[in-house]
Scaffold this active site. Structure first.
Site, PDB file in Angstrom:
ATOM      1  N   HIS A 209       0.746  -1.082   0.056  1.00 34.85           N
ATOM      2  CA  HIS A 209       0.117   0.008   0.105  1.00 34.85           C
ATOM      3  C   HIS A 209       0.952   1.224   0.123  1.00 34.85           C
ATOM      4  O   HIS A 209       1.916   1.211   0.718  1.00 34.85           O
ATOM      5  CB  HIS A 209      -0.948  -0.129   1.174  1.00 34.85           C
ATOM      6  CG  HIS A 209      -1.576   1.325   1.499  1.00 34.85           C
ATOM      7  ND1 HIS A 209      -2.845   1.651   0.956  1.00 34.85           N
ATOM      8  CD2 HIS A 209      -1.249   2.483   2.419  1.00 34.85           C
ATOM      9  CE1 HIS A 209      -2.970   2.943   1.198  1.00 34.85           C
ATOM     10  NE2 HIS A 209      -2.319   3.091   2.206  1.00 34.85           N
ATOM     11  N   SER A 211       0.555   5.639   0.248  1.00 40.23           N
ATOM     12  CA  SER A 211      -0.468   6.517   0.607  1.00 40.23           C
ATOM     13  C   SER A 211       0.449   7.800   0.895  1.00 40.23           C
ATOM     14  O   SER A 211       1.514   7.689   1.464  1.00 40.23           O
ATOM     15  CB  SER A 211      -1.420   6.291   1.643  1.00 40.23           C
ATOM     16  OG  SER A 211      -2.137   7.425   1.915  1.00 40.23           O
ATOM     17  N   SER A 219      -5.198  13.938  -1.351  1.00 33.95           N
ATOM     18  CA  SER A 219      -4.924  12.654  -0.877  1.00 33.95           C
ATOM     19  C   SER A 219      -4.498  11.668  -2.219  1.00 33.95           C
ATOM     20  O   SER A 219      -5.357  11.909  -3.263  1.00 33.95           O
ATOM     21  CB  SER A 219      -6.479  11.784  -0.455  1.00 33.95           C
ATOM     22  OG  SER A 219      -6.230  10.659  -0.196  1.00 33.95           O
TER      23      SER A 219
END
Length: 346
Positions: A209, A211, A219
């Site tokens: 993941h 981010s 975001s």
């Protein structure tokens, strides 16, 4: 440099094979490396001594009765294998942190042009950014098994990488971290019994993941599964890492907290990454490339490390293309950086 490198990330690559045995010593070596490990040295020597078989009127000598298999010389350990072996020696020491990708600080990182679009809805923010900033990366991994899982030399790891871009040279804003990328991942590695061109091979299978930890309009994130094929020979290492992005649902409106923040990220980041590293004397050179054949977007990155003092190395880096950070995944720029690292590109 982002080493995904290159996981690189990583386990024992050697799968011992042997050369044709022609004497008792070679027989003992073959028994030790492929036979029953419970045998003592004296028992192995006895098995490897020439024997005679009586057949009525004739005596037939049988030489090296234990060597019924073809034996080949083990491949030479490359730079990557040596690193892996050293890491495994201290992987479970309580005061040792094992590096995954590169760990570095670049006090000086220039840009041909900062991203003007990502921050346009944040008043007073974008117009005060400087094209000169500082970047650092911290990357570690943790082994999750103390013994072989399925085959000899395989292993399961958890890794975590942080990249940060710091506007330390800005004057009209409070020197914020412009962007921070977080990347946790799990991966499983297994050595392959395949030595093309006299090299060693390894396969990694992982999920990750990535981010930037921001919300709403700033975001950015995605989730991937990947295969990473690694090949090394002497001081050269190569990594080919294709990936599959897990799909997310579409946003119902622009400020929807759920849904895909960057549905077109593959158009710019592509579907694979190719990395190479070469050690020449005290210098280590590295390359990372990504490309999307449909959109013709991608990136290229060159890096070199050189010794300074002890474990401290200098690190110079040039990046051009898309995706230098998640917030810049669709922004094309060229960046040049100079700093320090404590571990090489692979």
């Amino acid at each position: 440099m982002k080493q995904h490198c290159l996981a690189i990330s990583l386990f024992s690559l050697l799968s011992p094979t042997f050369a044709h045995a022609t004497n008792e010593e070679a027989c003992v070596l073959a028994l030790y490396q492929t036979g029953d490990r419970s045998l003592t040295l004296e028992e192995m020597r006895k098995q490897c001594q020439p024997k005679t078989l009586n057949s009525k009127d004739k005596t037939l000598e049988v030489s090296e009765p234990s060597l019924t298999k073809v034996a080949k010389a083990p491949n030479k350990k490359g730079k990557l294998t040596k690193r892996i072996e050293e890491e495994k020696k201290s992987a479970f020491e309580p005061y040792v942190i094992t590096p995954h990708r590169m760990n570095y600080v670049m006090p000086v990182l220039t840009s041909s042009g900062m991203n003007p679009d990502a921050y346009k809805l944040v008043p007073g923010y974008n117009e005060n950014f400087e094209d000169l900033e500082t970047k650092f990366q911290l990357s570690i991994k943790l082994p999750l098994n103390t013994r072989d899982l399925f085959i000899e030399g395989d292993a399961l790891y958890f890794a975590f990488t942080i990249e940060a871009w710091w506007q330390i040279y800005s004057h009209n804003i409070s020197k914020p971290f412009r962007e921070t990328n977080y990347q946790p991942e799990f991966f499983y590695g297994l050595p392959l019994d395949w030595q093309p061109f006299g090299g060693n091979t390894l396969l990694l299978v992982g999920v990750e993941h990535q981010s930037n930890g921001k919300s709403q309009l700033l975001s950015r994130s995605w989730n991937r599964a990947y295969l990473n094929f690694l090949w090394e020979k002497d001081d050269f290492a190569l990594s080919l890492r294709p990936w599959y992005r897990f799909k997310e649902k579409e946003k119902e409106f622009i400020l929807d907290p759920d849904g895909d923040d960057n549905p077109d990220i593959l158009d710019y980041m592509g579907h694979y990454e190719l990395a190479m590293s070469y050690q020449w004397n005290t210098l280590a050179f590295g390359f990372i490339g990504r490309y999307n054949f449909a959109t013709h977007n991608g990136s290229g990155e060159l890096g070199v490390t050189f010794p300074i003092y002890g474990k401290l190395k200098g690190y110079a880096n040039v990046f051009t293309g898309y995706g230098e950070s998640l917030i810049d995944y669709n922004h094309n720029q060229t960046r040049v950086g100079l700093g320090f690292t404590v571990n090489d590109l692979f």
